[in-house]
Design a protein around this motif. Structure first.
Motif: not given
Length: 385
Positions: A98, A100, A122, A143, A151
């Motif tokens: 993922h 951020y 994050p 997130s 996210e």
């Protein structure tokens, strides 16, 4: 004085050309030393699907050993290779990665800002994997780890790297797409099969289609051999189905045996004769349940093999055979073996009509069975000598 000045001017005129020639010669020598390199042209590259060779293969953010490690891939994992740099293949973001973006740069699902950092976590200290600019559309979720961040899926321009030695070319880019579709299909098949098993655990034995249960897992084994982890799950599922079958079958047969015994007690209590064939059949459910329980730990060997093994440890008994006609529940057998008019064992059989030997002295071979808490042991009779 004038004579000296004339000599000085003449000297200057003769010296000037020599100085100019020396400077020009130095420039020529310098040009010879400079090697002019032609621009490097990177060979054309065709994207492909790569298969990971080895366990715990590292995915990095930069194409070198000092590059930040993003995750580790296992053998047989597939990646989309899009380019290369030196000794590293460049791949698209692996599954499960993922990215951020700080939410203050997002307005109505559009980026507001130039070179907005896209980070791996994050956190303001997390590595930057790409940049976004004003007007770029963006989709994501807040997130759960830090609500100040959004996210998102890693942008297409994000680059990840794996050393070339750990990737095998297995086909074009479409191969990975096809395999991803198959992966979804095989997981769906596994999920459906497991749901069927769960439902079967709550159903009576007579209502369960065990062939359908086995077929649902066998389909994975037959059609998805390239997904070894899913095949392993399917094989475990087949074992679970067999275990469920045995447990359900044994419970079913024991219930039948209990009902049959109660039925026989009613007939005897009513002083009605019981035919020999019916007596033999009454004990078949119990014997089948005992066999199935044995087969579970003996690689599903056959019924004859079960009785052959039983005979190896069987007991020789002698005495007079009498019918067991007492009106009691859960009788352990149809007959009683007596020595000097004292009971020593209860007997039953599904192979021999013991009724033919009532009132006679016999020597028999039997295997011990549950006596239902009666005073004497119970034996299944294999044969009479």
């Amino acid at each position: 004085m004038s004579k000296s000045f004339s000599l000085l001017c003449a000297f200057a005129l003769f010296s000037a050309p020599a100085f100019s020639d020396t400077e020009q010669s130095s420039e020529l020598q310098l040009e010879k030393k400079i090697v002019r390199k032609s621009p490097t042209i990177k060979p054309a590259f065709s994207p492909f699907t790569g298969k990971i060779k080895g366990e715990k293969v590292r995915v990095r953010l930069q194409p070198d050993l000092d590059g930040h490690i993003v995750k580790e891939l296992k053998e047989q994992d597939l990646v989309a290779v899009t380019d290369y740099e030196g000794d590293y293949w460049c791949i698209t973001a692996p599954e499960g990665i993922h990215a951020y973006v700080f939410r203050s740069f997002i307005l109505d699902d559009v980026v507001e800002g130039s070179r907005v950092n896209v980070r791996l976590e994050p956190d303001l200290e997390a590595p930057v994997i790409a940049h976004l600019n004003t007007g770029d559309p963006i989709e994501g979720e807040i997130s759960p780890a830090n609500k100040k961040w959004l996210e998102i899926d890693p942008p297409k321009q994000a680059r990840f790297y794996i050393a070339k030695e750990f990737i095998q070319n297995v086909g074009g880019p479409e191969y990975k797409i096809q395999m991803e579709k198959r992966k979804i299909a095989v997981q769906s098949q596994i999920d459906q099969a497991q749901e069927l098993v769960t439902a079967a655990t709550r159903a009576p034995f007579e209502e369960i289609n065990f062939d359908k249960l086995k077929e649902s897992f066998q389909t994975v084994v037959n059609n998805y051999a390239d997904f070894t982890d899913k095949v392993l799950l399917a094989k475990e599922g087949l074992v679970a189905v067999q275990e469920l079958y045995l447990n359900k079958r044994i419970a079913y047969l024991e219930a039948r045996a209990s009902v049959a015994s109660a039925s026989m007690d009613k007939i005897e209590n009513a002083n009605k004769p019981i035919q020999s064939g019916h007596r033999l059949a009454l004990w078949e459910p119990l014997e089948e349940a005992l066999y199935l329980s044995w087969a579970r730990s003996h690689e599903e060997r056959g019924l004859d093999e079960y009785y052959d093994e039983e005979r190896l440890s069987a007991t020789h008994l002698s005495g007079a055979l009498e019918a067991f006609i007492s009106p009691v529940k859960n009788k352990p057998g149809d007959y009683v073996l007596k020595e000097e008019n004292h009971p020593v064992a209860y007997l039953y059989s599904t192979k021999i009509d013991l009724g033919e030997y009532v009132g006679k002295k016999v020597t028999l071979i039997g295997s011990e069975r549950p006596s239902n808490h009666f005073a004497f042991p119970t034996y299944f009779v294999h044969n009479i000598e």
